[in-house]
Design a protein around this motif. Sequence first.
Motif, PDB file in Angstrom:
ATOM      1  N   LYS A 228       0.852  -1.193   0.000  1.00 46.80           N
ATOM      2  CA  LYS A 228       0.000   0.000   0.000  1.00 46.80           C
ATOM      3  C   LYS A 228       0.885   1.238   0.000  1.00 46.80           C
ATOM      4  O   LYS A 228       1.888   1.299   0.721  1.00 46.80           O
ATOM      5  CB  LYS A 228      -0.939   0.000   1.195  1.00 46.80           C
ATOM      6  CG  LYS A 228      -2.020  -1.068   1.090  1.00 46.80           C
ATOM      7  CD  LYS A 228      -3.202  -0.780   1.975  1.00 46.80           C
ATOM      8  CE  LYS A 228      -4.316  -1.808   1.718  1.00 46.80           C
ATOM      9  NZ  LYS A 228      -5.505  -1.561   2.561  1.00 46.80           N
ATOM     10  N   ILE A 229       0.509   2.211  -0.826  1.00 45.98           N
ATOM     11  CA  ILE A 229       1.270   3.452  -0.952  1.00 45.98           C
ATOM     12  C   ILE A 229       0.405   4.602  -0.467  1.00 45.98           C
ATOM     13  O   ILE A 229      -0.734   4.764  -0.920  1.00 45.98           O
ATOM     14  CB  ILE A 229       1.699   3.709  -2.407  1.00 45.98           C
ATOM     15  CG1 ILE A 229       2.495   2.518  -2.950  1.00 45.98           C
ATOM     16  CG2 ILE A 229       2.526   4.979  -2.510  1.00 45.98           C
ATOM     17  CD1 ILE A 229       2.809   2.636  -4.430  1.00 45.98           C
ATOM     18  N   PHE A 230       0.971   5.390   0.442  1.00 40.95           N
ATOM     19  CA  PHE A 230       0.282   6.579   0.938  1.00 40.95           C
ATOM     20  C   PHE A 230       1.108   7.811   0.595  1.00 40.95           C
ATOM     21  O   PHE A 230       2.345   7.756   0.568  1.00 40.95           O
ATOM     22  CB  PHE A 230       0.069   6.495   2.453  1.00 40.95           C
ATOM     23  CG  PHE A 230      -0.877   5.411   2.874  1.00 40.95           C
ATOM     24  CD1 PHE A 230      -2.241   5.642   2.909  1.00 40.95           C
ATOM     25  CD2 PHE A 230      -0.399   4.156   3.227  1.00 40.95           C
ATOM     26  CE1 PHE A 230      -3.122   4.644   3.290  1.00 40.95           C
ATOM     27  CE2 PHE A 230      -1.261   3.145   3.607  1.00 40.95           C
ATOM     28  CZ  PHE A 230      -2.642   3.394   3.643  1.00 40.95           C
ATOM     29  N   SER A 231       0.421   8.900   0.349  1.00 39.71           N
ATOM     30  CA  SER A 231       1.093  10.136  -0.015  1.00 39.71           C
ATOM     31  C   SER A 231       0.975  11.158   1.102  1.00 39.71           C
ATOM     32  O   SER A 231      -0.110  11.376   1.652  1.00 39.71           O
ATOM     33  CB  SER A 231       0.490  10.721  -1.297  1.00 39.71           C
ATOM     34  OG  SER A 231       1.045  11.994  -1.579  1.00 39.71           O
ATOM     35  N   GLY A 232       2.108  11.787   1.416  1.00 44.44           N
ATOM     36  CA  GLY A 232       2.059  12.966   2.262  1.00 44.44           C
ATOM     37  C   GLY A 232       1.606  14.149   1.426  1.00 44.44           C
ATOM     38  O   GLY A 232       1.343  14.028   0.229  1.00 44.44           O
ATOM     39  N   SER A 233       1.548  15.319   2.021  1.00 40.05           N
ATOM     40  CA  SER A 233       1.017  16.487   1.313  1.00 40.05           C
ATOM     41  C   SER A 233       2.090  17.288   0.593  1.00 40.05           C
ATOM     42  O   SER A 233       1.776  18.247  -0.102  1.00 40.05           O
ATOM     43  CB  SER A 233       0.269  17.397   2.294  1.00 40.05           C
ATOM     44  OG  SER A 233       1.125  17.782   3.354  1.00 40.05           O
ATOM     45  N   SER A 234       3.371  16.890   0.700  1.00 41.89           N
ATOM     46  CA  SER A 234       4.448  17.697   0.122  1.00 41.89           C
ATOM     47  C   SER A 234       4.519  17.587  -1.395  1.00 41.89           C
ATOM     48  O   SER A 234       4.841  18.552  -2.083  1.00 41.89           O
ATOM     49  CB  SER A 234       5.799  17.302   0.729  1.00 41.89           C
ATOM     50  OG  SER A 234       6.153  15.986   0.341  1.00 41.89           O
ATOM     51  N   HIS A 235       4.246  16.399  -1.951  1.00 40.59           N
ATOM     52  CA  HIS A 235       4.434  16.201  -3.399  1.00 40.59           C
ATOM     53  C   HIS A 235       3.505  15.083  -3.877  1.00 40.59           C
ATOM     54  O   HIS A 235       3.934  13.988  -4.227  1.00 40.59           O
ATOM     55  CB  HIS A 235       5.893  15.831  -3.660  1.00 40.59           C
ATOM     56  CG  HIS A 235       6.334  16.038  -5.080  1.00 40.59           C
ATOM     57  ND1 HIS A 235       5.449  16.283  -6.115  1.00 40.59           N
ATOM     58  CD2 HIS A 235       7.574  16.036  -5.650  1.00 40.59           C
ATOM     59  CE1 HIS A 235       6.127  16.416  -7.242  1.00 40.59           C
ATOM     60  NE2 HIS A 235       7.413  16.284  -6.980  1.00 40.59           N
TER      61      HIS A 235
ATOM     62  N   VAL B 287       3.742  -1.168   3.801  1.00 41.86           N
ATOM     63  CA  VAL B 287       3.318   0.213   3.568  1.00 41.86           C
ATOM     64  C   VAL B 287       4.495   1.081   3.124  1.00 41.86           C
ATOM     65  O   VAL B 287       5.583   1.016   3.693  1.00 41.86           O
ATOM     66  CB  VAL B 287       2.687   0.802   4.851  1.00 41.86           C
ATOM     67  CG1 VAL B 287       2.387   2.292   4.666  1.00 41.86           C
ATOM     68  CG2 VAL B 287       1.420   0.041   5.213  1.00 41.86           C
ATOM     69  N   TYR B 288       4.240   1.889   2.081  1.00 49.77           N
ATOM     70  CA  TYR B 288       5.211   2.877   1.613  1.00 49.77           C
ATOM     71  C   TYR B 288       4.581   4.259   1.731  1.00 49.77           C
ATOM     72  O   TYR B 288       3.463   4.477   1.254  1.00 49.77           O
ATOM     73  CB  TYR B 288       5.598   2.609   0.159  1.00 49.77           C
ATOM     74  CG  TYR B 288       6.409   1.352  -0.029  1.00 49.77           C
ATOM     75  CD1 TYR B 288       7.798   1.398  -0.111  1.00 49.77           C
ATOM     76  CD2 TYR B 288       5.781   0.115  -0.101  1.00 49.77           C
ATOM     77  CE1 TYR B 288       8.546   0.239  -0.267  1.00 49.77           C
ATOM     78  CE2 TYR B 288       6.518  -1.055  -0.249  1.00 49.77           C
ATOM     79  CZ  TYR B 288       7.897  -0.973  -0.338  1.00 49.77           C
ATOM     80  OH  TYR B 288       8.628  -2.117  -0.479  1.00 49.77           O
ATOM     81  N   ILE B 289       5.284   5.168   2.372  1.00 48.82           N
ATOM     82  CA  ILE B 289       4.794   6.540   2.542  1.00 48.82           C
ATOM     83  C   ILE B 289       5.738   7.476   1.791  1.00 48.82           C
ATOM     84  O   ILE B 289       6.942   7.524   2.074  1.00 48.82           O
ATOM     85  CB  ILE B 289       4.731   6.925   4.027  1.00 48.82           C
ATOM     86  CG1 ILE B 289       3.804   5.967   4.781  1.00 48.82           C
ATOM     87  CG2 ILE B 289       4.266   8.370   4.185  1.00 48.82           C
ATOM     88  CD1 ILE B 289       3.823   6.145   6.281  1.00 48.82           C
TER      89      ILE B 289
END
Length: 313
Positions: free
Chosen positions: A5-12, A53-55
Amino acid sequence: MPNIKIFSGSSHQDLSQKVADRLGLELGKVVTKKFSNQETCVEIGESVRGEDVYIVQSGCGEINDNLMELLIMINACKIASASRVTAVIPCFPYARQDKKDKVGSLRAPISAKLVANMLSVSGADHIITMDLHASQIQGFFDIPVDNLYAEPAVLKWIKENIPEWKNCTIVSPDAGGAKRVTSIADRLNVDFALIHKERKKANEVDRMVLVGDVKDRVAILVDDMADTCGTVCHAVDKLISAGAVKVYAILTHGIFSGPAISRINNACFEAVVVTNTIPQEEKMKHCPKIQVSFINVSIVILPLFCKIKLKRQ
């Protein structure tokens, strides 16, 4: 890849989406918000129990807020019973604060080590980053670190976009990048040069001395990052005065803060080429010399994801 599962932070988020698209996955659901006192709150919107998990969160923009957001996301996944949490940090924050290098800085912090400690304590099992300012930062961690390099893509861009590349000199704007430029110069079978710089203080260059020959040649400045661009813009002036016919700059991380854009616009660059470890859309609107064309970080990260996945199967 059912258990990734890949989650994105708000930076990019654009980069995160590109990584997910290349892997054929959907980005995980996450809600990030701030309370009225500016505390960051992160809610993972789906189960991560037993998942890999990959963030993805780059060290850019509001760096302190984005770093805190990454730490909270890692911890949220870890205490939600994720099997393994990998932090994908294309541009590592505080990477320049990696040592005490002067007598006057005996009481200065080594902030890169502090960031490494925070990432480990938050629950990260693995770090993926790109072109660290100093490779020794990997030693600050007690967990695996993959430091990816942009060199193959740099070579490809030079050969495809600079017709006179066989008559070029690869230049490092400081002594710290000598190893990087010598490696590229050897692969291209061309000469290299470096510029010795002396600073009065951080982000302010006092004097520069060119070591090498660029007369009647194309000069290609290669560095890992550019912030206020004082160094690279002083360097281009030095190279032009030394007889270079054209000057390109190739940078992995285009931070471009403060007066950087105006400095680039006023400098004699043919082009300033950067990767997409940091969003550049707004800066490109104000500076036509900036190009984000020689590498897509998602393409570099993709093989590593697949390799890790195959090993775990």
